[in-house]
Structures are given as C-alpha cells and as structure tokens.
Motif scaffolding. Sequence first.
Motif, PDB file in Angstrom:
ATOM      1  N   MET A  34      94.383   5.655  47.701  1.00 18.85           N
ATOM      2  CA  MET A  34      94.689   6.760  48.609  1.00 18.85           C
ATOM      3  C   MET A  34      94.513   8.104  47.891  1.00 18.85           C
ATOM      4  N   ASP A  35      94.021   9.052  48.612  1.00 20.44           N
ATOM      5  CA  ASP A  35      93.757  10.372  48.049  1.00 20.44           C
ATOM      6  C   ASP A  35      95.072  11.106  47.778  1.00 20.44           C
ATOM      7  N   LEU A  36      95.185  11.712  46.582  1.00 22.33           N
ATOM      8  CA  LEU A  36      96.426  12.395  46.209  1.00 22.33           C
ATOM      9  C   LEU A  36      96.695  13.609  47.087  1.00 22.33           C
ATOM     10  N   THR A  37      95.644  14.294  47.519  1.00 22.80           N
ATOM     11  CA  THR A  37      95.842  15.468  48.383  1.00 22.80           C
ATOM     12  C   THR A  37      96.514  15.061  49.684  1.00 22.80           C
ATOM     13  N   ARG A  38      96.061  13.945  50.286  1.00 23.24           N
ATOM     14  CA  ARG A  38      96.653  13.497  51.544  1.00 23.24           C
ATOM     15  C   ARG A  38      98.095  13.037  51.346  1.00 23.24           C
ATOM     16  N   LEU A  39      98.381  12.417  50.187  1.00 16.48           N
ATOM     17  CA  LEU A  39      99.760  12.023  49.899  1.00 16.48           C
ATOM     18  C   LEU A  39     100.655  13.255  49.760  1.00 16.48           C
ATOM     19  N   ARG A  91      94.261   5.465  58.353  1.00 11.16           N
ATOM     20  CA  ARG A  91      93.246   4.405  58.196  1.00 11.16           C
ATOM     21  C   ARG A  91      93.352   3.748  56.833  1.00 11.16           C
ATOM     22  N   GLU A  92      93.572   4.557  55.787  1.00 11.95           N
ATOM     23  CA  GLU A  92      93.718   4.003  54.436  1.00 11.95           C
ATOM     24  C   GLU A  92      94.964   3.122  54.331  1.00 11.95           C
ATOM     25  N   ALA A  93      96.048   3.545  54.980  1.00  8.57           N
ATOM     26  CA  ALA A  93      97.294   2.782  54.898  1.00  8.57           C
ATOM     27  C   ALA A  93      97.269   1.560  55.805  1.00  8.57           C
ATOM     28  N   GLY A  94      96.425   1.586  56.841  1.00 10.84           N
ATOM     29  CA  GLY A  94      96.338   0.449  57.758  1.00 10.84           C
ATOM     30  C   GLY A  94      97.521   0.354  58.710  1.00 10.84           C
ATOM     31  N   THR A  95      98.202   1.459  58.932  1.00 11.57           N
ATOM     32  CA  THR A  95      99.352   1.456  59.839  1.00 11.57           C
ATOM     33  C   THR A  95      99.583   2.869  60.358  1.00 11.57           C
ATOM     34  N   GLN A  96     100.329   2.984  61.461  1.00  9.09           N
ATOM     35  CA  GLN A  96     100.605   4.289  62.054  1.00  9.09           C
ATOM     36  C   GLN A  96     101.692   4.991  61.255  1.00  9.09           C
ATOM     37  N   LEU A  97     101.403   6.219  60.855  1.00  4.76           N
ATOM     38  CA  LEU A  97     102.343   7.005  60.050  1.00  4.76           C
ATOM     39  C   LEU A  97     103.016   8.110  60.848  1.00  4.76           C
ATOM     40  N   LEU A  98     102.355   8.586  61.942  1.00  7.23           N
ATOM     41  CA  LEU A  98     102.871   9.700  62.743  1.00  7.23           C
ATOM     42  C   LEU A  98     102.900   9.285  64.214  1.00  7.23           C
ATOM     43  N   VAL A  99     103.867   9.810  64.968  1.00 11.60           N
ATOM     44  CA  VAL A  99     103.908   9.630  66.421  1.00 11.60           C
ATOM     45  C   VAL A  99     104.224  10.981  67.046  1.00 11.60           C
ATOM     46  N   ARG A 112     106.367  13.341  64.440  1.00 10.61           N
ATOM     47  CA  ARG A 112     107.387  12.889  63.486  1.00 10.61           C
ATOM     48  C   ARG A 112     106.876  11.648  62.772  1.00 10.61           C
ATOM     49  N   LEU A 113     107.430  11.394  61.607  1.00 11.50           N
ATOM     50  CA  LEU A 113     107.023  10.243  60.802  1.00 11.50           C
ATOM     51  C   LEU A 113     107.625   8.969  61.362  1.00 11.50           C
ATOM     52  N   THR A 114     106.823   7.909  61.375  1.00  8.45           N
ATOM     53  CA  THR A 114     107.320   6.581  61.695  1.00  8.45           C
ATOM     54  C   THR A 114     108.095   6.049  60.488  1.00  8.45           C
ATOM     55  N   PRO A 115     108.841   4.944  60.621  1.00  8.89           N
ATOM     56  CA  PRO A 115     109.480   4.346  59.441  1.00  8.89           C
ATOM     57  C   PRO A 115     108.488   4.070  58.318  1.00  8.89           C
ATOM     58  N   ALA A 116     107.250   3.611  58.689  1.00  7.46           N
ATOM     59  CA  ALA A 116     106.227   3.380  57.661  1.00  7.46           C
ATOM     60  C   ALA A 116     105.822   4.701  57.002  1.00  7.46           C
ATOM     61  N   GLY A 117     105.769   5.780  57.810  1.00  8.64           N
ATOM     62  CA  GLY A 117     105.429   7.087  57.253  1.00  8.64           C
ATOM     63  C   GLY A 117     106.465   7.573  56.269  1.00  8.64           C
ATOM     64  N   HIS A 118     107.750   7.399  56.613  1.00  6.87           N
ATOM     65  CA  HIS A 118     108.815   7.781  55.680  1.00  6.87           C
ATOM     66  C   HIS A 118     108.744   6.952  54.392  1.00  6.87           C
ATOM     67  N   ARG A 119     108.470   5.652  54.571  1.00  7.77           N
ATOM     68  CA  ARG A 119     108.403   4.773  53.394  1.00  7.77           C
ATOM     69  C   ARG A 119     107.250   5.190  52.476  1.00  7.77           C
ATOM     70  N   LEU A 120     106.090   5.477  53.060  1.00  5.42           N
ATOM     71  CA  LEU A 120     104.947   5.892  52.244  1.00  5.42           C
ATOM     72  C   LEU A 120     105.228   7.242  51.585  1.00  5.42           C
ATOM     73  N   ALA A 121     105.910   8.131  52.280  1.00  2.00           N
ATOM     74  CA  ALA A 121     106.229   9.442  51.696  1.00  2.00           C
ATOM     75  C   ALA A 121     107.097   9.284  50.455  1.00  2.00           C
ATOM     76  N   ARG A 122     108.036   8.337  50.503  1.00  2.00           N
ATOM     77  CA  ARG A 122     108.892   8.116  49.322  1.00  2.00           C
ATOM     78  C   ARG A 122     108.076   7.544  48.162  1.00  2.00           C
TER      79      ARG A 122
END
Length: 324
Positions: A1-6, A41-49, A56-66
Amino acid sequence: MDLTRLRLLVELERLGTMAAVSETTGMGTSAVSKHFAVLEREAGTQLLVPDGRRVRLTPAGHRLARHAVDILARADAARAELAGEGEPVGQVDLVSFVSVSGPIVLPAVRRLQSDHPGIEVRLIEHEPDEALELLQSGAVDLGLVYDYSLVPRRFPGTLTLRPIGTEPLLLSQPSGGAATSRIMTRRRLSGLAEASWIANSRGSDEDELVRRMCAGAGFAPRIRHRIDNLEIVEQVVAAGMGVGVMPKLAAAARRGVVHSPLGELGGTRRISLASSTGGWSWRPIALLARYLWDAARGVLDDTAPAPPVSGGAQLAGDPEPPLG
C-alpha cells in the motif's frame, strides 16, 4: 500500500472530513477521493461510507488507520536511521582473520556495543579467499582482509576496499640456529636454502610470498609442512622442524623460537576493510568500520585516514572529525 494514501487515511480519522484533509495536505478534494478509491482496491474492502454530505470510516477503515499509524512511524524511523539521525540500530556480520581478533576486533566491538547498544555484531572467522566470497554473495556485511605487498591481490570490482594499515613480516626460526632477532639479510636468508619451510594448507598467496622472498636470496624454498594454525607453526619451529613467515600480530615470545624482521625481503602484510560499494552508506557498517580503524591505530603501522561515518558521528577522543 502506498504510504501517501495511508497518511491520508490517518488524517481522515483525525480530522473527520474530506475538506479538512484537503486543506491540511494541500490536495484537492477530488484527488483525495481518488486516493481513497485506490486504497480501497488495494485493501480489498470498503473503508469509507457516505454519511450525509460527508463520509465516515467503516470498522475496517478504522482498523487500517490504526495499522497505518504504526506503519508510518516505522517508515519514518527507517528514513531517519538511514539518514544518520537518531541512534543506529541493526545487525552487522563481520568476517575477519584470527590474528586481528584479539588486538583489533574484540576491543572495537566491545567499545561499539557500549556506545551504541542498538548495533549487534556477529563475528565470523575466515581467511581472505573465503571472506571475499561471503562478501560478494551478501552473506556478510563487512570484512577485514589482507594481502602482501610482494603479492598484491586482485580484489573483486563489486567490493570497495578501505586500507587500515600494515604490519611487518618476521621469519620464525629455531633459536638454536639464530641467537638474536637481527633483521634478515639476503645473505642470512640464503643460509636457509636447505631448511624445511612451513606454509599453510591453502597455498596461493602465502606460497607465492615465500617463493618470491627466497628467490631474492637466490634459492627455491623446500616447503615441507603445511599448517594453518599459527600457534602450531611456532611449536614446529621450536621443535627445530622448520622455519616460516610470521606476521607480527601473530608472533609471540616462545622458548626455542626467534623472530627476525624480514624488512624489504618480505615486505608487509596490508590490512583493509571491505564491503559492498553500497554497504558503506548504512550507518551501523560505517560505525563498526570506524571503531575497527580506531582500535588499529595503536596496533598497525602506516595507519590510513579514518573511514567516514555519515550523520556527523564522531568517536570520543577523535583527533579530527570523520571524513566525508
């Protein structure tokens, strides 16, 4: 995953809105949105809704952010370490030969690990031929190697050598045949034309050194014994069974043995540090090299200028700043 996007994801969790992320990063909201679409697409799951006019961030989005916070911190630490900032950390595999272990390697490593406990040094013992193979294959990071001024070695072009210093060579002979340690002359050396000479089991440079030295005195040596352990070589000499060339660092006072300086007849043993050309830029390698040089200053002759260390590091007691 790209560091800028993270980083954008971490900022979205912190700030709460795309507009705030856009303002903080200087990117347009459209560009920020596209980055998040790629990240999903890189994560293979929905991160925002969608959440009204915001997201807002989905639970997966919050988890990836951490996870991203930890990933970005590690990346920043790696950049700082490679740039010479902060305390150096890492393992350095050092290959060296036996006669420098006591007077140079161990004092250098002890001092390095006291000053920089984050650097771990793994010691490996080999003669130059094997050491150079390990360095070329990448199995070790740094090497202490030697060659002889009478038999210059051709070192691989993939490695960069930095000379440390030299040591004289001595002729080890039974004391019954030589009462003093006067410097060896061609005439005195020619008196050993019928002696049994000692060389190591590898032949190569050491054999050629003995042959060239003796050729200068007008004879071809009779190599009768092949022994690698220099202490055993001295015992064989003390028993009156042969003579051999001994580097100064390996010569010790022993009953029944006298060491005569060979001077120009034998030349010198030249000791160098070797690493891959790109390896010198890594601070743990450069620091270990500098500590080895510092330990060699009171042991070797003709000590070369200090190897450079990036990041402004300087050893306590340095007479001058590191080069480079």
